[in-house]
Design a protein around this motif. Structure first.
Motif, mmCIF file in Angstrom:
data_model
loop_
_atom_site.group_PDB
_atom_site.id
_atom_site.type_symbol
_atom_site.label_atom_id
_atom_site.label_comp_id
_atom_site.label_asym_id
_atom_site.label_seq_id
_atom_site.Cartn_x
_atom_site.Cartn_y
_atom_site.Cartn_z
ATOM 1 N N SER A 124 -28.899 19.338 7.578
ATOM 2 C CA SER A 124 -29.851 19.871 6.599
ATOM 3 C C SER A 124 -30.826 20.841 7.265
ATOM 4 C CB SER A 124 -30.624 18.729 5.938
ATOM 5 O OG SER A 124 -29.750 17.900 5.190
ATOM 6 N N LYS A 125 -31.324 20.475 8.431
ATOM 7 C CA LYS A 125 -32.215 21.374 9.162
ATOM 8 C C LYS A 125 -31.507 22.680 9.528
ATOM 9 C CE LYS A 125 -35.013 17.630 11.123
ATOM 10 N NZ LYS A 125 -35.379 16.897 12.354
ATOM 11 N N CYS A 182 -26.567 13.950 8.498
ATOM 12 C CA CYS A 182 -27.083 14.712 7.362
ATOM 13 C C CYS A 182 -28.411 15.394 7.686
ATOM 14 C CB CYS A 182 -27.216 13.808 6.146
ATOM 15 S SG CYS A 182 -28.365 12.431 6.364
ATOM 16 N N GLN A 183 -29.294 14.742 8.452
ATOM 17 C CA GLN A 183 -30.592 15.356 8.748
ATOM 18 C C GLN A 183 -30.446 16.584 9.638
ATOM 19 O OE1 GLN A 183 -33.222 12.332 10.294
ATOM 20 N NE2 GLN A 183 -33.461 11.332 8.309
ATOM 21 N N ALA A 233 -24.847 17.794 4.004
ATOM 22 C CA ALA A 233 -26.189 17.230 3.832
ATOM 23 C C ALA A 233 -26.195 15.915 3.057
ATOM 24 C CB ALA A 233 -27.067 18.251 3.102
ATOM 25 N N TYR A 270 -30.796 17.361 -1.551
ATOM 26 C CA TYR A 270 -30.422 16.772 -0.260
ATOM 27 C C TYR A 270 -31.298 17.337 0.862
ATOM 28 C CZ TYR A 270 -26.159 14.797 -2.327
ATOM 29 O OH TYR A 270 -25.272 14.075 -3.081
ATOM 30 N N PRO A 293 -26.462 12.277 2.077
ATOM 31 C CA PRO A 293 -27.162 11.234 2.848
ATOM 32 C C PRO A 293 -26.256 10.251 3.573
ATOM 33 C CG PRO A 293 -28.258 11.589 0.740
ATOM 34 C CD PRO A 293 -27.007 12.412 0.707
ATOM 35 N N ASN A 346 -33.687 15.046 3.176
ATOM 36 C CA ASN A 346 -33.375 14.915 4.600
ATOM 37 C C ASN A 346 -34.364 15.654 5.511
ATOM 38 O OD1 ASN A 346 -31.052 13.432 3.957
ATOM 39 N ND2 ASN A 346 -29.797 15.285 3.798
ATOM 40 N N ALA A 347 -35.009 16.692 4.978
ATOM 41 C CA ALA A 347 -35.926 17.487 5.818
ATOM 42 C C ALA A 347 -37.195 17.791 5.041
ATOM 43 C CB ALA A 347 -35.232 18.769 6.262
ATOM 44 N N SER A 348 -37.808 16.745 4.512
ATOM 45 C CA SER A 348 -38.971 16.927 3.627
ATOM 46 C C SER A 348 -40.132 17.634 4.311
ATOM 47 C CB SER A 348 -39.442 15.559 3.110
ATOM 48 O OG SER A 348 -38.377 14.852 2.521
ATOM 49 N N HIS A 403 -40.030 12.536 -2.209
ATOM 50 C CA HIS A 403 -40.065 12.802 -0.769
ATOM 51 C C HIS A 403 -40.980 13.980 -0.455
ATOM 52 C CE1 HIS A 403 -36.718 10.039 -0.209
ATOM 53 N NE2 HIS A 403 -36.838 10.199 1.101
#
Length: 602
Positions: free
Chosen positions: A508-509, A504-505, A497, A540, A499, A544-546, A584
């Motif tokens: 992260s999901k 990374c996105q 994750a 992270y 950045p 990445n997944a706010s 975020h």
């Protein structure tokens, strides 16, 4: 059985080998009494045989009373030669018994044959006199001291062999440390003369006694003498790793591992000598035989492995000089061929010990070394390590797993190594990842779980977004009862994750979809180390997944705001990261889309 096994079974085998020529001598004495023709010549042979019998019995007594493990190489060679000559004498004398006239005509006996046999027996007596002097000089039940430099007839074509035998026997068996030091220095002098002498010393078993002298004596002079001899002999890895008996290979591999572990300069020196290739070759001994699954390995990789193994076998056959007296009497077999046969017939325990020593040497060589890690991967070492992780247990499995971890840690810091050794379509890379996942999913041994988790984290940049089968097991370890394993899982997932990781996105999901948020928040409430790494990964995920609903449901924003107040002021990086994550989450608070996220669980 270990190479340092108790000497009693070995002594019994030597005594049994010496008992055969003694039995032949008794049969000859009876045949002499039954002889009708050439009675005088038969009587002369009988006197020689009696002399030989007396010396053979003395050799048995000396070998039985030896306080140390016998150096058996010259004993076996002389015993075999004496037995052969005694058998020839017995056959000749038996032809002198009373037979029918036709048998006497068909099987005529000449005085020339008696002269030949007497000459052979005299040579055997000379060999036995030399052998007894060796056993006596080295303290094998006798009182003599010093090194025997006489030459037995058996080595008349190659006197170097007699000197090598004498020096090795003294290093291994002498009771006086001064004699052992002198013999080690003599071996050094011989080795420095030419490569042929080095080869003879290794093939005649000179390495183990020198290693023992180096490791087990408190005398600095003895250690220096042993080290000098080993450096002179082992100036080429193929000499001591490819062609030697398996017990020698074990000792040498252990020496490599020990030296590399304590001396970074030795690590570079061994790398320059390309010691990795023979270590990988020995480690892969019997590993792939009958175990290549066509569903798991491509046809090309199978052909490549077979070709490489055939080339190694051809290259490992020793090329002896014609004058080298290492052949049996029939001139058929060489010492190199005998070593190969000995390796094939070794017990499973010795073969396993060799693999353990080689795996430890590779582990020490790979540790903190990019160049050695690259060399191991280039020699197909990764595929071998993966196979051993799958099929072995205990120390061997652990060493292989730790070696893989060191290679992956090197690849984490070097893009070239990542691309060459761990590309997604690589057979070795797939095999390594599969075994790492098996260890994480199927074992509770912390000494195996932690390096497996670290290895997968180090490879985070090599996995595509669709490779979610790696994320799931790592997320599951966040709930591990052992806090160290859970913390290592958080560290590994943070690399996915991070950045700066291109995917990374997506990663992260995937972590969120595998229900990683709640165990991560529990981890953030554990000890200081676990708390720090748990918060880092949580930040992270928030960055990445706010807009992910799971973050709001788990009240991650509230947890981060609470953590911000208790984080130490000295943890500047962590405080900044928490602030960024909070920003975020505030940005997307109230604007999270309620659409259904695709599930990634399997």
């Amino acid at each position: 059985m270990s190479p340092a096994a108790a000497p009693l079974p070995e002594e019994m085998r030597i005594q049994e080998e010496l008992s055969y020529p003694i039995l032949l001598s008794e049969r000859i004495r009876k045949a002499v009494d039954d002889a009708v023709f050439f009675k005088v010549d038969c009587s002369d042979i009988g006197k020689q045989v009696d002399h030989l019998s007396t010396m053979l019995r003395s050799a048995v007594r000396l070998s039985s009373s030896a306080a140390v493990q016998l150096y058996d190489r010259p004993i076996r060679r002389v015993s075999n030669d004496v037995s052969r000559n005694l058998y020839r004498a017995l056959s000749l004398i038996r032809r002198c018994r009373r037979r029918s006239f036709l048998c006497r005509v068909v099987r005529m006996v000449s005085t020339a044959e008696f002269r030949k046999v007497l000459s052979l027996l005299e040579a055997s007596i000379g060999d036995m006199q030399w052998l007894l002097s060796i056993l006596d000089c080295t303290g094998g039940g006798g009182s003599g001291t010093g090194i025997s430099l006489s030459l037995p007839p058996i080595t008349s074509n190659d006197p170097i062999l007699a000197w090598v035998w004498s020096f090795i026997a003294t290093v291994q068996m002498a009771s006086q440390i001064s004699d052992r030091i002198e013999a080690a220095n003599e071996l050094t002098s011989l080795a420095e003369d030419n490569d042929r002498n080095k080869k003879i010393i290794v093939e005649e078993g000179g390495v183990p006694p020198l290693l023992k002298l180096l490791k087990e004596t408190s005398s600095s002079d003895a250690q220096i003498a042993a080290a000098n001899a080993l450096c002179s002999i082992a100036n080429h890895h193929e000499r001591v790793l490819s062609d030697s008996p398996m017990r020698v290979q074990i000792r040498v591999s252990n020496l490599v591992a020990t030296m590399v572990e304590h001396d970074s300069f030795a690590k570079e020196e061994f790398a320059r000598e390309n010691v990795i290739r023979p270590l990988v070759s020995l480690l892969s001994f019997e590993t792939f035989e009958g175990e290549l699954d066509p569903k798991r390995f491509s046809f090309h990789s199978i052909v490549q492995i077979n070709e490489e193994r055939e080339n190694k076998e051809r290259n490992s056959k020793p090329q002896l000089l014609p004058s080298l007296s290492l052949y049996s009497s029939d001139g058929v077999s060489s010492r190199g061929g005998q070593n190969r046969k000995e390796r094939e017939n070794e017990s499973p325990e010795v073969k396993r010990e060799l693999k353990i020593s080689c795996s430890r040497a590779l582990l020490m060589l790979a540790k903190d070394s990019l160049s050695n890690s690259r060399s191991i991967s280039e020699t197909k070492g990764l595929l071998c390590l993966a196979k051993l992780i799958e099929k072995e247990t205990g120390e061997l499995q652990r060493n292989c797993l730790m070696a893989v971890m060191e290679i992956t840690l090197a690849a984490e810091l070097n893009a070239d190594l990542r691309r060459s050794a761990f590309k997604t379509n690589s057979t070795a890379a797939r095999a390594v990842v599969e075994q790492l996942l098996n260890v994480i999913n199927e074992t509770d041994d912390l000494s195996l779980q932690i390096p497996a988790v670290k290895s997968l984290g180090a490879l985070s940049r090599t996995f595509p977004a669709r490779e979610t089968r790696v994320i799931g097991p790592l997320v599951a370890q966040l709930s591990n009862n052992d806090i160290d394993v859970a913390t290592e899982a958080a560290i590994a997932l943070a690399k996915f994750a991070y950045p700066e990781n291109f995917l990374c996105q997506e990663h992260s999901k995937a972590i969120i979809e595998f229900d990683g948020v709640l165990p991560l928040m529990r981890l953030a409430q554990a000890n200081e180390r676990a708390q720090a790494h748990g918060l880092i990964l949580l930040c992270y995920l928030a960055i990445n997944a706010s807009n992910h609903q799971a973050l709001e449901r788990a009240k991650v924003l509230t947890a981060l705001e609470a953590a911000e107040r208790i984080v130490s002021p000295q943890q500047v990086h962590l405080r900044d990261l928490i602030n960024k994550a909070i920003c975020h989450l505030h940005l997307y608070r109230g604007h999270i889309h309620p659409h259904r996220q695709p599930s990634l669980r399997k």
